[in-house]
Design an enzyme around this catalytic site. Structure first.
Site, short mmCIF file in Angstrom:
data_model
loop_
_atom_site.label_atom_id
_atom_site.label_comp_id
_atom_site.label_asym_id
_atom_site.label_seq_id
_atom_site.Cartn_x
_atom_site.Cartn_y
_atom_site.Cartn_z
CG ASN A 105 -1.81 1.20 1.32
OD1 ASN A 105 -2.25 1.69 0.30
ND2 ASN A 105 -2.07 1.67 2.52
CB SER A 134 5.15 5.19 4.05
OG SER A 134 5.60 6.23 4.90
#
Ligand code: GRF
Length: 192
Positions: A105, A134
């Protein structure tokens, strides 16, 4: 490496992946794009001639039932990797359990700072001087899995959620493409 990308929104990160995967030397192939609603980003799949499917969350009685149908769709394609790229929906634990750790993700913050659906807004509200982008492995928490790549991004005075998010997305795309490439070449191993 075959990749399924799941989206909910404009799919700008998806488009970056599609562009990267167009190069013959890119070691991964996007085989399907899925969405939990009639997402704008599905148009990118169509433009690139990539099959897509929609499993509308609101058509199901429960997250579990939605997840089961999403799992059935994904099983059709048997992807090696599932990329959540702007999917604004938590996957049910049953689906994560079936595919983990092959689900990654992208998140527009420097995890574990500012997890959840409003990471960009939360950074601004907190008055953070810097935030980040991230790429993580999805586990059954919220943005809590192992971090595969991340990078710091400054918050400018006067930033709005929109201006900050637009500064984060290009970094997210670069990190995501690099992580997918490294997973495909075996350079990066996915662990739970
Ligand atoms: C991305 O920043 C993603 O990390 C977050 O929502 C945004 C989606 O943008 N979950 P897009 O749909 O890829 O343009």
């Amino acid at each position: 490496l075959t990749v399924a990308v799941l989206i909910s929104g404009t799919g700008s990160n998806l488009r970056a992946l599609l562009d990267a995967a167009r190069h013959p030397d890119f070691p991964a192939r996007i085989v399907v794009v899925g969405a939990d609603r009639d997402a704008e980003g599905l148009a990118h799949a169509e433009e690139f001639g990539i099959p897509s499917f929609t499993v509308p969350f609101r058509s199901f009685e429960s997250r579990e039932a939605w997840g089961e149908e999403l799992g059935r769709q994904l099983d059709t394609w048997q992807p090696d990797l599932i990329v959540l790229s702007g999917l604004m929906r938590l996957l049910p634990a049953s689906l994560v359990a079936r595919y983990a750790p092959r689900i990654i993700n992208t998140h527009p913050a420097y995890l574990p700072e500012f997890p959840g659906a409003h990471g960009v807004r939360d950074a601004i509200t907190a008055g953070a001087a810097q935030t980040g982008a991230s790429v993580i492995v999805v586990d059954d928490g919220v943005d809590s899995g192992p971090i595969l790549a991340q990078e710091r991004i400054p918050v400018q005075p006067g930033d709005t959620e929109q201006t900050l998010h637009e500064r984060i997305k290009p970094v997210e795309r670069r990190l995501l493409i690099d992580v997918v490439r490294r997973i495909a070449t075996g350079d990066l191993a996915l662990t739970h």
